[in-house]
Design a protein around this motif. Sequence first.
Motif, PDB file in Angstrom:
ATOM      1  N   GLU A  16       1.197 -10.325  29.489  1.00 53.93           N
ATOM      2  CA  GLU A  16       1.204 -11.744  29.114  1.00 53.93           C
ATOM      3  C   GLU A  16       2.065 -11.968  27.871  1.00 53.93           C
ATOM      4  N   GLY A  17       1.962 -11.067  26.890  1.00 48.41           N
ATOM      5  CA  GLY A  17       2.806 -11.157  25.702  1.00 48.41           C
ATOM      6  C   GLY A  17       4.270 -10.948  26.051  1.00 48.41           C
ATOM      7  N   ALA A  18       4.527 -10.039  26.998  1.00 45.86           N
ATOM      8  CA  ALA A  18       5.903  -9.781  27.425  1.00 45.86           C
ATOM      9  C   ALA A  18       6.474 -11.005  28.133  1.00 45.86           C
ATOM     10  N   GLU A  19       5.638 -11.718  28.889  1.00 50.55           N
ATOM     11  CA  GLU A  19       6.101 -12.921  29.585  1.00 50.55           C
ATOM     12  C   GLU A  19       6.496 -14.004  28.574  1.00 50.55           C
ATOM     13  N   LEU A  20       5.699 -14.163  27.530  1.00 50.66           N
ATOM     14  CA  LEU A  20       6.037 -15.097  26.457  1.00 50.66           C
ATOM     15  C   LEU A  20       7.355 -14.685  25.813  1.00 50.66           C
ATOM     16  N   GLY A  21       7.509 -13.405  25.523  1.00 54.89           N
ATOM     17  CA  GLY A  21       8.736 -12.891  24.917  1.00 54.89           C
ATOM     18  C   GLY A  21       9.953 -13.087  25.797  1.00 54.89           C
ATOM     19  N   ARG A  22       9.793 -12.849  27.100  1.00 58.21           N
ATOM     20  CA  ARG A  22      10.917 -13.047  28.036  1.00 58.21           C
ATOM     21  C   ARG A  22      11.359 -14.509  28.071  1.00 58.21           C
ATOM     22  N   PHE A  23      10.395 -15.424  28.051  1.00 60.42           N
ATOM     23  CA  PHE A  23      10.727 -16.846  28.065  1.00 60.42           C
ATOM     24  C   PHE A  23      11.484 -17.229  26.789  1.00 60.42           C
ATOM     25  N   LEU A  24      10.993 -16.778  25.638  1.00 62.48           N
ATOM     26  CA  LEU A  24      11.675 -17.088  24.376  1.00 62.48           C
ATOM     27  C   LEU A  24      13.086 -16.501  24.353  1.00 62.48           C
ATOM     28  N   ARG A  25      13.228 -15.272  24.790  1.00 60.77           N
ATOM     29  CA  ARG A  25      14.540 -14.620  24.813  1.00 60.77           C
ATOM     30  C   ARG A  25      15.506 -15.369  25.740  1.00 60.77           C
ATOM     31  N   ALA A  26      15.013 -15.755  26.917  1.00 58.84           N
ATOM     32  CA  ALA A  26      15.863 -16.487  27.865  1.00 58.84           C
ATOM     33  C   ALA A  26      16.314 -17.820  27.276  1.00 58.84           C
TER      34      ALA A  26
ATOM     35  N   GLU B  58       9.030 -12.028  20.438  1.00 59.34           N
ATOM     36  CA  GLU B  58       9.943 -11.765  21.545  1.00 59.34           C
ATOM     37  C   GLU B  58       9.655 -10.424  22.218  1.00 59.34           C
ATOM     38  N   ARG B  59       9.156  -9.471  21.467  1.00 56.57           N
ATOM     39  CA  ARG B  59       8.834  -8.148  22.020  1.00 56.57           C
ATOM     40  C   ARG B  59       7.430  -8.085  22.612  1.00 56.57           C
TER      41      ARG B  59
ATOM     42  N   HIS C 228       5.217 -25.354  29.008  1.00 59.10           N
ATOM     43  CA  HIS C 228       5.248 -23.998  29.575  1.00 59.10           C
ATOM     44  C   HIS C 228       5.105 -22.959  28.460  1.00 59.10           C
ATOM     45  N   LEU C 229       5.793 -23.173  27.338  1.00 58.25           N
ATOM     46  CA  LEU C 229       5.676 -22.273  26.184  1.00 58.25           C
ATOM     47  C   LEU C 229       4.231 -22.210  25.702  1.00 58.25           C
ATOM     48  N   ARG C 230       3.588 -23.361  25.594  1.00 59.09           N
ATOM     49  CA  ARG C 230       2.177 -23.401  25.163  1.00 59.09           C
ATOM     50  C   ARG C 230       1.273 -22.650  26.141  1.00 59.09           C
ATOM     51  N   GLU C 231       1.522 -22.826  27.445  1.00 65.40           N
ATOM     52  CA  GLU C 231       0.703 -22.139  28.448  1.00 65.40           C
ATOM     53  C   GLU C 231       0.895 -20.627  28.392  1.00 65.40           C
ATOM     54  N   LEU C 232       2.135 -20.179  28.216  1.00 65.38           N
ATOM     55  CA  LEU C 232       2.386 -18.735  28.090  1.00 65.38           C
ATOM     56  C   LEU C 232       1.673 -18.172  26.860  1.00 65.38           C
ATOM     57  N   ALA C 233       1.733 -18.893  25.764  1.00 61.31           N
ATOM     58  CA  ALA C 233       1.068 -18.437  24.530  1.00 61.31           C
ATOM     59  C   ALA C 233      -0.444 -18.410  24.702  1.00 61.31           C
ATOM     60  N   ALA C 234      -0.993 -19.397  25.385  1.00 59.40           N
ATOM     61  CA  ALA C 234      -2.442 -19.431  25.612  1.00 59.40           C
ATOM     62  C   ALA C 234      -2.877 -18.240  26.459  1.00 59.40           C
ATOM     63  N   ARG C 235      -2.094 -17.915  27.496  1.00 57.34           N
ATOM     64  CA  ARG C 235      -2.412 -16.748  28.332  1.00 57.34           C
ATOM     65  C   ARG C 235      -2.307 -15.459  27.539  1.00 57.34           C
ATOM     66  N   ALA C 236      -1.264 -15.342  26.711  1.00 55.40           N
ATOM     67  CA  ALA C 236      -1.097 -14.126  25.902  1.00 55.40           C
ATOM     68  C   ALA C 236      -2.267 -13.963  24.938  1.00 55.40           C
ATOM     69  N   ALA C 237      -2.704 -15.064  24.329  1.00 60.07           N
ATOM     70  CA  ALA C 237      -3.828 -15.002  23.373  1.00 60.07           C
ATOM     71  C   ALA C 237      -5.128 -14.660  24.093  1.00 60.07           C
ATOM     72  N   ARG C 238      -5.303 -15.181  25.296  1.00 55.69           N
ATOM     73  CA  ARG C 238      -6.536 -14.939  26.052  1.00 55.69           C
ATOM     74  C   ARG C 238      -6.721 -13.454  26.348  1.00 55.69           C
TER      75      ARG C 238
END
Length: 105
Positions: A9-19, A63-64, A91-101
């Motif tokens: 989940e953290g990697a997905e957030l990082g991939r989105f930010l990097r993209a 990002e990592r 979408h950014l907020r949802e990715l962050a919420a999933r990573a935090a969960r």
Amino acid sequence: MASQSAHSEGAELGRFLRARRTQTSPEHVGLTVGAGIRRTPGLRREELATLAGISIDYYVRLERGKETRPSPAVLDSLARALHMDDQEHQHLRELAARAARYAPE
């Protein structure tokens, strides 16, 4: 198992930010590009961190996928710096919420 979910989940957030960072031109966000060749497409990490008002180290951890609990203020700053539309910001907020969960306590 939970740590594997947290990592993905953290990697997905990082991939989105990097993209988003690589798709955002310096000129689009008001930066002047000096002479010479840019090895990085889009914004450099340092440029984005400065625009968002966060430390480069913190941004690199995001990002990592090492930092999985960014505050709403950090997410809003990143969205503004990257000129995200409402859908991308959500979408950014949802990715962050999933990573935090899934982040370890």
